[in-house]
Design a protein around this motif. Structure first.
Motif, PDB file in Angstrom:
ATOM      1  N   MET A   1      38.701 -26.765 -62.801  1.00 23.82           N
ATOM      2  CA  MET A   1      37.612 -25.953 -62.306  1.00 23.82           C
ATOM      3  C   MET A   1      37.973 -25.357 -60.944  1.00 23.82           C
ATOM      4  N   LYS A   2      38.567 -26.163 -60.082  1.00 25.98           N
ATOM      5  CA  LYS A   2      38.935 -25.667 -58.754  1.00 25.98           C
ATOM      6  C   LYS A   2      39.949 -24.542 -58.860  1.00 25.98           C
ATOM      7  N   THR A   3      40.889 -24.668 -59.803  1.00 31.52           N
ATOM      8  CA  THR A   3      41.903 -23.628 -59.944  1.00 31.52           C
ATOM      9  C   THR A   3      41.292 -22.327 -60.437  1.00 31.52           C
ATOM     10  N   LEU A   4      40.297 -22.421 -61.307  1.00 29.10           N
ATOM     11  CA  LEU A   4      39.627 -21.218 -61.794  1.00 29.10           C
ATOM     12  C   LEU A   4      38.877 -20.543 -60.650  1.00 29.10           C
ATOM     13  N   VAL A   5      38.153 -21.311 -59.879  1.00 31.98           N
ATOM     14  CA  VAL A   5      37.398 -20.772 -58.745  1.00 31.98           C
ATOM     15  C   VAL A   5      38.343 -20.094 -57.756  1.00 31.98           C
ATOM     16  N   ALA A   6      39.483 -20.687 -57.519  1.00 35.40           N
ATOM     17  CA  ALA A   6      40.449 -20.132 -56.566  1.00 35.40           C
ATOM     18  C   ALA A   6      41.026 -18.798 -57.038  1.00 35.40           C
TER      19      ALA A   6
END
Length: 75
Positions: A1-6
């Protein structure tokens, strides 16, 4: 999820996000990345009333922007 947001800057379509991750399978990408991020409130549709539209894109919510900022500051 963090990678998508980034990876999200402004409004981005699914194909662009999916190619960024190098994932070919649409359903896998949707179920593994998009849906959990939307369920948690990090991203949202740009056209919420037209979920099947070919013009549909995704953008960060306020919660997503805060997460992206905290990730940027932690580097």
């Amino acid at each position: 999820m963090k990678t998508l947001v980034a990876c999200i800057d402004g409004e981005v379509d699914r194909e662009t996000l999916q190619s960024t991750f190098g994932i070919r399978h649409r359903t896998y990408f949707r179920n593994t990345y998009l849906k959990p991020s939307m369920d948690e409130g990090y991203i949202e549709f740009t056209l919420p009333n037209e979920k099947q539209s070919k013009l549909q894109k995704y953008r960060l919510t306020a919660k997503g922007l805060a997460l992206k900022e905290s990730l940027k500051n932690s580097k």
